[in-house]
Motif scaffolding. Structure first.
Motif, mmCIF file in Angstrom:
data_model
loop_
_atom_site.group_PDB
_atom_site.id
_atom_site.type_symbol
_atom_site.label_atom_id
_atom_site.label_comp_id
_atom_site.label_asym_id
_atom_site.label_seq_id
_atom_site.Cartn_x
_atom_site.Cartn_y
_atom_site.Cartn_z
ATOM 1 N N UNK A 105 0.885 -1.077 -0.134
ATOM 2 C CA UNK A 105 0.056 -0.036 0.056
ATOM 3 C C UNK A 105 1.016 1.162 -0.199
ATOM 4 N N UNK A 106 1.998 1.148 0.058
ATOM 5 C CA UNK A 106 3.101 2.272 0.242
ATOM 6 C C UNK A 106 4.223 2.118 -0.751
ATOM 7 N N UNK A 107 4.074 1.397 -1.796
ATOM 8 C CA UNK A 107 5.159 1.512 -2.446
ATOM 9 C C UNK A 107 5.939 0.062 -3.038
ATOM 10 N N UNK A 108 5.331 -1.089 -2.283
ATOM 11 C CA UNK A 108 5.909 -2.312 -2.567
ATOM 12 C C UNK A 108 5.209 -3.277 -3.366
ATOM 13 N N UNK A 109 5.595 -4.370 -3.525
ATOM 14 C CA UNK A 109 4.885 -5.290 -4.594
ATOM 15 C C UNK A 109 3.679 -5.737 -3.806
ATOM 16 N N UNK A 110 2.611 -5.924 -4.727
ATOM 17 C CA UNK A 110 1.170 -6.561 -4.505
ATOM 18 C C UNK A 110 1.145 -7.730 -4.068
ATOM 19 N N UNK A 111 0.680 -8.242 -3.050
ATOM 20 C CA UNK A 111 0.675 -9.537 -2.704
ATOM 21 C C UNK A 111 -0.647 -10.109 -3.096
ATOM 22 N N UNK A 112 -0.636 -11.323 -3.229
ATOM 23 C CA UNK A 112 -1.824 -12.441 -3.469
ATOM 24 C C UNK A 112 -2.218 -13.572 -2.864
ATOM 25 N N UNK A 113 -2.399 -13.423 -1.557
ATOM 26 C CA UNK A 113 -2.668 -14.546 -0.709
ATOM 27 C C UNK A 113 -3.994 -15.138 -0.946
ATOM 28 N N UNK A 114 -5.149 -14.227 -0.770
ATOM 29 C CA UNK A 114 -6.339 -14.393 -0.774
ATOM 30 C C UNK A 114 -7.164 -13.919 -1.964
ATOM 31 N N UNK A 115 -6.355 -13.162 -2.539
ATOM 32 C CA UNK A 115 -6.967 -12.465 -3.694
ATOM 33 C C UNK A 115 -5.943 -12.207 -4.784
ATOM 34 N N UNK A 116 -6.205 -12.185 -6.078
ATOM 35 C CA UNK A 116 -4.941 -12.128 -6.869
ATOM 36 C C UNK A 116 -4.269 -10.787 -6.722
ATOM 37 N N UNK A 117 -5.051 -9.622 -6.282
ATOM 38 C CA UNK A 117 -4.200 -8.372 -5.962
ATOM 39 C C UNK A 117 -4.860 -7.974 -4.757
ATOM 40 N N UNK A 118 -4.300 -8.151 -3.585
ATOM 41 C CA UNK A 118 -4.986 -7.985 -2.122
ATOM 42 C C UNK A 118 -4.747 -6.423 -2.000
ATOM 43 N N UNK A 119 -3.721 -5.461 -2.517
ATOM 44 C CA UNK A 119 -3.658 -4.119 -2.443
ATOM 45 C C UNK A 119 -4.815 -3.574 -2.814
ATOM 46 N N UNK A 120 -5.224 -3.854 -4.298
ATOM 47 C CA UNK A 120 -6.217 -3.346 -5.001
ATOM 48 C C UNK A 120 -7.861 -3.723 -4.357
ATOM 49 N N UNK A 121 -7.878 -5.016 -4.157
ATOM 50 C CA UNK A 121 -8.989 -5.755 -3.451
ATOM 51 C C UNK A 121 -9.454 -4.778 -2.122
#
Length: 286
Positions: A105-121
């Motif tokens: 959320x502050x400039x790092x890679x987006x994670x995808x544990x429970x959603x394909x893109x958890x940051x956007x979700x």
């Protein structure tokens, strides 16, 4: 730029908790623990280090498949503001360490544990005030804390890439602005799992403290038993991904010395977040 590394006090007590991933009930339980510790010794400094991954809870599929681990509502939108409120209530006592899920959320890679893109979700669920709270908390978070009792506190269990502790203060959270060395520091402090004992020992020696740092306390990993160690110098008390009755946190004496993981005692330093209720003698069902 906010400080990314801090030495804690050599007096008082320190509550240490790890990943919550949107579990508001566990955050409230920890808040009750912290307030009880403060009330227990009102004349003593009581600190709390939260070791990252506050957000990104389970989806419906995970809740249905493993309710014993993930059967809780995802309260991620509300939790950053709650931590900021705690910081305002207890100035300079609540310390937040960045996790890899937070970093997205502050400039790092987006994670995808429970959603394909958890940051956007998650950000699609936030109102303006919640976005401000989330970015305010994560943008000012530490990458590591250290205490004279012998512990280094991080989200991951880093390797020995770090050359000097002060290098952490220069690391931008926006990966695109970081040098290769700084990107490696972000990667190892936020995303590394257990290291060989000798690798961790070399990292701890880089802090040059006297007495020396001897243990890494970290989150980032999960274990249904609620607690695990690597070698004799890395320990992970687990909340997210542990069975409810096994969820652990630490309470450390900042004036003590923890030379090895053997100095951390069940029921003293290692505590259960939801201890099993033991019926009183003579009570129904006893």
């Amino acid at each position: 730029m906010p400080s990314r590394f801090r030495w804690l006090s050599g007096r008082g007590r320190l509550l240490v908790s790890t990943d919550l991933h949107g579990n508001g009930a566990d955050l409230r339980a920890l808040r009750a623990v912290y307030k009880a510790l403060c009330a227990e010794r009102p004349d003593t400094e009581t600190h709390w280090a939260l070791l990252g991954d506050l957000v990104h809870g389970p989806d419906d599929g995970a809740r249905a498949e493993q309710p014993e681990l993930y059967g809780y509502p995802d309260e991620s939108p509300a939790l950053p503001a709650q931590v900021l409120e705690l910081m305002a209530e207890h100035p300079d006592r609540i310390h937040y360490v960045l996790g890899n899920h937070d970093h997205g959320h502050v400039g790092g890679p987006h994670t995808g544990k429970f959603y394909d893109d958890e940051v956007l979700a998650l950000e699609a669920r936030l109102d303006d005030a919640q976005k401000i709270a989330l970015r305010g908390l994560f943008s000012t978070a530490y990458l590591a804390l250290a205490a004279p009792c012998g512990v280094l506190l991080c989200h991951g269990s880093p390797d020995h890439t770090l050359q000097r502790p002060t290098d952490l203060d220069d690391v931008p959270l926006e990966v695109r602005q970081a040098t290769p060395y700084q990107r490696r520091l972000l990667d190892t402090f936020l995303r590394s799992y257990g290291q060989r004992t000798d690798v961790t020992a070399r990292l701890l020696a880089r802090f040059g403290s006297e007495p020396p740092l001897t243990l890494v306390v970290h989150g980032h990993d999960r274990d249904e038993s609620g607690y695990f160690t690597d070698g004799d110098n890395q320990v992970c008390p687990v909340i997210f991904g542990a069975l409810r009755e096994n969820k652990r946190y630490l309470v450390l004496d900042l004036a003590a010395r923890y030379a090895s993981i053997g100095d951390l005692r069940e029921g003293i330093e290692i505590r259960r977040l939801h201890p099993l209720e033991v019926p009183l003698a003579g009570a129904p069902g006893s």
